[in-house]
Scaffold this active site. Structure first.
Site, short mmCIF file in Angstrom:
data_model
loop_
_atom_site.label_atom_id
_atom_site.label_comp_id
_atom_site.label_asym_id
_atom_site.label_seq_id
_atom_site.Cartn_x
_atom_site.Cartn_y
_atom_site.Cartn_z
N ASP A 146 0.87 -1.18 0.00
CA ASP A 146 0.00 0.00 0.00
C ASP A 146 0.91 1.23 0.00
OD1 ASP A 146 1.05 0.23 2.52
OD2 ASP A 146 -0.85 0.20 3.57
N ASP A 150 -7.93 -7.58 0.49
CA ASP A 150 -6.95 -7.78 1.58
C ASP A 150 -7.60 -7.32 2.86
OD1 ASP A 150 -6.59 -4.75 1.09
OD2 ASP A 150 -5.50 -5.13 2.94
N CYS A 205 -12.74 -28.78 7.28
CA CYS A 205 -11.48 -28.15 6.88
C CYS A 205 -10.36 -29.17 6.81
CB CYS A 205 -11.13 -27.04 7.86
SG CYS A 205 -9.59 -26.20 7.46
N CYS A 210 -7.05 -28.28 6.77
CA CYS A 210 -5.77 -27.67 7.13
C CYS A 210 -5.08 -28.45 8.25
CB CYS A 210 -5.96 -26.20 7.50
SG CYS A 210 -6.36 -25.89 9.23
N CYS A 264 -6.74 -28.27 11.72
CA CYS A 264 -7.94 -29.08 11.88
C CYS A 264 -7.64 -30.58 11.80
CB CYS A 264 -8.99 -28.67 10.85
SG CYS A 264 -9.58 -26.99 11.16
N HIS A 277 -5.26 -21.69 10.33
CA HIS A 277 -6.60 -22.13 9.90
C HIS A 277 -7.38 -21.00 9.22
CE1 HIS A 277 -10.69 -23.56 9.82
NE2 HIS A 277 -11.00 -22.39 10.33
ZN LIG Z 1 -8.67 -25.69 9.48
#
Ligand SMILES: [Zn+2]
Length: 372
Positions: free
Chosen positions: A93, A267, A305, A307, A310, A336
């Site tokens: 930015d 963003d 999820c 990830c 998780c 996560h």
């Molecule tokens: Zn997750």
């Protein structure tokens, strides 16, 4: 030209666009969410972890890096990519938003903005030329023009003056930009919540011919419906063959609604900030991990999820880490949350490909709930 935007297709069900941006550090698939790495680090995450979750581009903040460690030091290190060990695209930015947020600590003139550092009170001056000098030294793939973001609410006359100054500053930014073949400078459309002023700003900024455009001055405290309304009449004014970036927006509902209204890039610090406060975004809605109901809940944060957080850890464990003020708590929940938004945008892109983004929105919110 530093970047090349390709519009792959438009969703037949909504105004959403599937696209691709080629940058000097690789390709970005749009619509995309960009994690924010304010101080040349996405808080609590290593660049290797960001790659694990498929982050394609990150954002960094000019104001913070200018004050500390200083743009010349980053330049000496070989630029921001080398300094922080991130070889994928970066967007910086202009520092304008932070400087304008300083309130009493700053003074605006036509030349630029005088401000005091939030770190040590030292005096500084940021102008369009200075902001671009810093951004050129940092070396991001996409850099933003120095603009004035009007607060909300604001009088019409204030917003008009401010957008006209933003146009003059955008012109000065373009003239000061020394690396147009390596860094794409985006113009920013202002105009507050006034339709005719958005039209004026869009026309003036687009006339200056930038490789991409941002919609600034939204998500500054206005109701979400108002933000959607402004987008509805602003994005159609923007060229179809350039990327469109909605600044400072990152809640799941705003990402989906923004994409529906033709936005390509987003963003926000939201997912990382709330993660450090122990709040997760999940497919079933928000999870506030400190809540007592999770004390003996050995299920994952989000059953849908994939990830690492998780896959490997339970809510009870995450709650324990949070209560014990262990830094791993921030790391695992941040991991996560960013994974969640990056996957959400993958799903949005797939839905556009299949011309079913409005159906996807319905399916998403039936599970997520409408309370954000
Ligand atoms: Zn997750």
């Amino acid at each position: 030209m530093a970047i090349k935007y390709e519009l792959i297709k438009e969703c037949k069900q909504s105004g959403a666009r599937l696209g691709r941006i080629q940058t000097p550090h690789g390709i970005i698939e749009t619509p995309i969410f960009m994690p924010v790495g304010t101080q040349a680090t996405v808080k609590a995450m290593t660049p290797e972890e960001l790659k694990d979750i498929d982050a394609q581009i990150i954002l960094s903040n000019t104001y913070h890096l200018y004050l500390r460690p200083g743009h010349r030091l980053v330049e000496k290190a070989g630029g921001l990519h080398k300094f922080m060990n991130w070889d994928r695209p970066i967007l910086t930015d202009s520092g304008g938003f932070q400087v304008f947020s300083l309130g009493d600590l700053r003074k605006i003139t036509e030349e630029g903005v005088e401000f005091r550092s939030h770190l040590d009170g030292s005096k500084h001056f940021l102008s369009p030329e200075k902001a671009i000098e810093i951004e050129n030294a940092l070396g991001a793939d996409i850099i933003m023009a120095f603009d004035e973001c009007a607060p909300y609410p604001a009088e019409r006359s204030y917003v008009k003056n401010s957008l006209e100054r933003t146009t003059r500053w955008a012109k000065r930014c373009k003239e000061a930009h020394s690396k147009p073949d390596q860094q794409a400078l985006f113009g920013i459309i202002q105009g507050g919540m006034y339709k005719d002023l958005r039209e004026q700003s869009a026309k003036e900024i687009i006339d200056l011919d930038f490789p991409g455009y941002a919609v600034g001055g939204l998500s500054v405290g206005e109701p979400k419906e108002l933000m959607y309304e402004v987008l509805e009449y602003t994005t159609p004014l923007m060229p179809k063959d350039k990327p469109r970036y909605l600044m400072g927006v990152g809640s799941p509902d705003c990402l989906i609604e923004g994409a529906i209204r033709g936005i390509d890039m987003f963003d926000c610090v939201l997912p990382t900030r709330i993660a450090r406060n122990g709040t997760a975004m999940t497919s079933l809605g928000k999870v506030v991990i400190k809540n007592a109901k999770y004390t003996e809940d050995f299920s994952p944060l989000d059953p849908n999820c994939s990830c690492n957080t998780c896959k490997n850890y339970s809510k009870a464990y995450l709650r324990h880490l949070y209560k014990a003020e262990e830094i791993l708590s921030a790391r695992l929940v941040t991991y996560h949350n960013l994974h969640f938004l990056i996957e959400l945008m993958k799903n949005v892109r797939e839905a556009i490909r299949q011309d079913r983004l409005l159906d996807y929105r319905k399916e998403f919110f039936e599970k997520y709930g409408y309370e954000i």
